[in-house]
Design a protein around this motif. Structure first.
Motif, PDB file in Angstrom:
ATOM      1  N   SER A  19       0.824  -1.201   0.000  1.00 32.17           N
ATOM      2  CA  SER A  19       0.000   0.000   0.000  1.00 32.17           C
ATOM      3  C   SER A  19       0.863   1.258   0.000  1.00 32.17           C
ATOM      4  O   SER A  19       0.502   2.265  -0.599  1.00 32.17           O
ATOM      5  N   LEU A  20       1.992   1.213   0.675  1.00 34.93           N
ATOM      6  CA  LEU A  20       2.886   2.365   0.674  1.00 34.93           C
ATOM      7  C   LEU A  20       3.540   2.524  -0.693  1.00 34.93           C
ATOM      8  O   LEU A  20       3.672   3.630  -1.195  1.00 34.93           O
ATOM      9  N   LYS A  24      -1.235   4.335  -1.649  1.00 36.11           N
ATOM     10  CA  LYS A  24      -2.596   4.233  -1.126  1.00 36.11           C
ATOM     11  C   LYS A  24      -2.637   4.649   0.344  1.00 36.11           C
ATOM     12  O   LYS A  24      -1.636   4.634   1.027  1.00 36.11           O
ATOM     13  N   THR A  25      -3.829   5.019   0.800  1.00 39.96           N
ATOM     14  CA  THR A  25      -4.026   5.439   2.182  1.00 39.96           C
ATOM     15  C   THR A  25      -4.732   4.327   2.943  1.00 39.96           C
ATOM     16  O   THR A  25      -5.682   3.737   2.435  1.00 39.96           O
ATOM     17  N   ILE A  26      -4.275   4.072   4.159  1.00 43.79           N
ATOM     18  CA  ILE A  26      -4.908   3.060   5.008  1.00 43.79           C
ATOM     19  C   ILE A  26      -6.007   3.723   5.827  1.00 43.79           C
ATOM     20  O   ILE A  26      -5.777   4.715   6.520  1.00 43.79           O
ATOM     21  N   TYR A  27      -7.218   3.166   5.706  1.00 44.61           N
ATOM     22  CA  TYR A  27      -8.378   3.627   6.462  1.00 44.61           C
ATOM     23  C   TYR A  27      -8.867   2.482   7.330  1.00 44.61           C
ATOM     24  O   TYR A  27      -8.611   1.313   7.041  1.00 44.61           O
ATOM     25  N   TYR A 163     -11.494   4.822  12.593  1.00 46.49           N
ATOM     26  CA  TYR A 163     -11.187   6.255  12.507  1.00 46.49           C
ATOM     27  C   TYR A 163      -9.685   6.514  12.372  1.00 46.49           C
ATOM     28  O   TYR A 163      -9.140   7.431  12.978  1.00 46.49           O
ATOM     29  N   ALA A 164      -9.026   5.707  11.554  1.00 48.39           N
ATOM     30  CA  ALA A 164      -7.577   5.815  11.349  1.00 48.39           C
ATOM     31  C   ALA A 164      -7.191   7.133  10.685  1.00 48.39           C
ATOM     32  O   ALA A 164      -6.097   7.641  10.913  1.00 48.39           O
TER      33      ALA A 164
END
Length: 178
Positions: A19-20, A24-27, A163-164
């Motif tokens: 993902s990095l 991408k963003t981790i949610y 709520y990351a």
């Protein structure tokens, strides 16, 4: 020779964190989402099993304005239930009915729902998302973000997190990303 182990370590880190590497963003499973068009922050559920996004609404009516089809509805969200919203209709979606919801006499395997576009801010990302309208007041979260919207947000979901992304932090004059 000391660079080889370091280079190998960097490669392993990149492979273990795709993902990095992909930007991408981790949610988390749930996130705070600003519906910019309505100036309203709601808790949303991120659901990779759903294709489309859904917003809790009631008294949904279609009408014509300047030859175009619009939709008028009342938000079915605690604290905003008196807010009447009017938006252009983007399209009608066909939501697959579950086996328990199927009426053989009616013969339809889907439920038609009006779809509108909204500007949603999640974390630092502002996107224009298609959202279908349905009464979600029986559910815990008034906004469901499905896989199409999650792709648009370039999201990776970690269901162990909540709520990351923190409170939405998009600038009020920001232009939605693609």
């Amino acid at each position: 020779m000391t660079l080889k182990p370091f280079a190998l370590l960097l490669c392993l880190l990149a492979l273990s964190c795709p993902s990095l590497a992909a930007g991408k963003t981790i949610y988390g499973l749930n996130e705070y989402i600003l519906i910019q068009d309505l100036d309203l922050v709601v808790a949303g559920k991120l659901d990779t099993g759903a294709k489309t996004a859904s917003l809790s609404a009631r008294d949904i009516k279609r009408f014509k304005r300047d030859g175009e089809t619009w939709v008028r509805f009342v938000l079915a969200i605690d604290g905003a239930e008196d807010q009447i919203v009017e938006r252009p209709l983007a399209r009608i979606s066909k939501i697959k009915r579950r086996a328990g919801d199927f009426d053989p006499d009616e013969g339809k395997t889907y439920t038609p729902r009006p779809v509108i576009e909204l500007h949603l801010c999640m974390g630092q990302a502002l996107r224009t998302i298609e959202v279908n309208l349905t009464d979600r007041s029986a559910f815990q979260y008034p906004l469901l973000i499905g896989s199409e919207a999650l792709k648009n947000f370039e999201a990776v979901i970690d269901p162990s997190l909540k709520y990351a992304a923190g409170k939405p932090g998009c600038d009020s004059d920001a232009t939605p990303g693609e």
